[in-house]
Design a protein around this motif. Structure first.
Motif, mmCIF file in Angstrom:
data_model
loop_
_atom_site.group_PDB
_atom_site.id
_atom_site.type_symbol
_atom_site.label_atom_id
_atom_site.label_comp_id
_atom_site.label_asym_id
_atom_site.label_seq_id
_atom_site.Cartn_x
_atom_site.Cartn_y
_atom_site.Cartn_z
ATOM 1 N N TRP A 76 0.970 -1.234 0.466
ATOM 2 C CA TRP A 76 0.329 0.306 -0.089
ATOM 3 C C TRP A 76 1.126 1.016 -0.112
ATOM 4 O O TRP A 76 1.748 1.091 0.611
ATOM 5 N N GLU A 77 0.700 1.807 -0.654
ATOM 6 C CA GLU A 77 1.292 3.155 -0.562
ATOM 7 C C GLU A 77 0.204 4.355 -0.348
ATOM 8 O O GLU A 77 -0.767 4.749 -1.186
ATOM 9 N N VAL A 78 0.869 5.331 0.076
ATOM 10 C CA VAL A 78 0.138 7.094 0.381
ATOM 11 C C VAL A 78 0.402 7.652 -0.351
ATOM 12 O O VAL A 78 1.602 8.423 -0.527
ATOM 13 N N VAL A 106 -5.754 15.869 0.602
ATOM 14 C CA VAL A 106 -6.393 15.038 0.837
ATOM 15 C C VAL A 106 -5.289 13.441 0.839
ATOM 16 O O VAL A 106 -4.593 13.703 -0.086
ATOM 17 N N ARG A 107 -5.834 12.419 1.439
ATOM 18 C CA ARG A 107 -4.644 11.532 1.477
ATOM 19 C C ARG A 107 -5.627 10.592 1.016
ATOM 20 O O ARG A 107 -6.203 9.613 2.009
ATOM 21 N N THR A 108 -5.274 9.550 0.448
ATOM 22 C CA THR A 108 -5.490 7.987 0.137
ATOM 23 C C THR A 108 -4.641 6.532 -0.412
ATOM 24 O O THR A 108 -3.263 7.316 -0.052
ATOM 25 N N THR A 109 -4.575 5.705 -0.600
ATOM 26 C CA THR A 109 -3.832 5.077 -0.274
ATOM 27 C C THR A 109 -4.963 4.095 -1.310
ATOM 28 O O THR A 109 -5.417 3.990 -1.966
ATOM 29 N N VAL A 110 -2.999 3.739 -2.113
ATOM 30 C CA VAL A 110 -3.337 2.881 -3.371
ATOM 31 C C VAL A 110 -2.812 1.300 -3.634
ATOM 32 O O VAL A 110 -1.003 1.090 -2.780
ATOM 33 N N LEU A 111 -3.261 0.751 -3.822
ATOM 34 C CA LEU A 111 -2.633 -0.771 -4.141
ATOM 35 C C LEU A 111 -1.387 -0.689 -4.990
ATOM 36 O O LEU A 111 -1.752 -0.651 -6.462
#
Length: 139
Positions: A76-78, A106-111
């Motif tokens: 996971w990458e923020v 806005v912080r999101t997490t991406v696989l």
């Protein structure tokens, strides 16, 4: 010529042509007797099923390999994105953020990490479903 179809691993259809002419009666009678013998033969085709089973086993093995690779590579990458609102009312919290930080963060997490492997996995799962006669919905 008909060995596989009449007693082996294939399905066959026999069409008997007959003549009403007395001259062809002996040949017509032989053809009808042959047709009766063919009609008594009952068999199940298994070679095609064995091939499909073998293909499914190979696909399952590759799918398992890909799942292991994905499990090892993915993480996971923020990510932070600045969102700018053009219609900010003065004196609000959003207006203060726009002045100090240039907008709302806005912080999101991406696989990430195994995108190519994921695409191959989806392709293999679709091929497996088609071979097995199943319906697969990819979302």
């Amino acid at each position: 010529l008909l060995q596989d179809g009449l007693g082996g691993d294939a399905k066959s259809m026999v069409i008997i042509c007959a003549s009403m002419d007395e001259y062809d009666s002996a040949e017509t009678l032989q053809a009808l007797r042959f047709g009766e013998q063919c009609q008594r033969v009952k068999n199940e085709a298994t070679v095609g099923q064995q091939q499909v089973t073998g293909m499914l086993q190979k696909l399952d093995a590759r799918i398992a390999e890909l799942e292991d690779v994905i499990r090892d590579k993915e993480h996971w990458e923020v990510r932070e994105i600045k969102r700018v609102d053009d219609l900010v009312e003065q004196g609000t919290y959003e207006a203060t953020l726009a002045e100090k930080a240039g907008g709302e963060v806005v912080r999101t997490t991406v696989l990430v990490g195994a995108e190519a492997e994921r695409e191959e996995l989806v392709d293999l799962l679709q091929r497996r479903a088609a071979l097995a006669g199943e319906k697969l919905e990819v979302g």
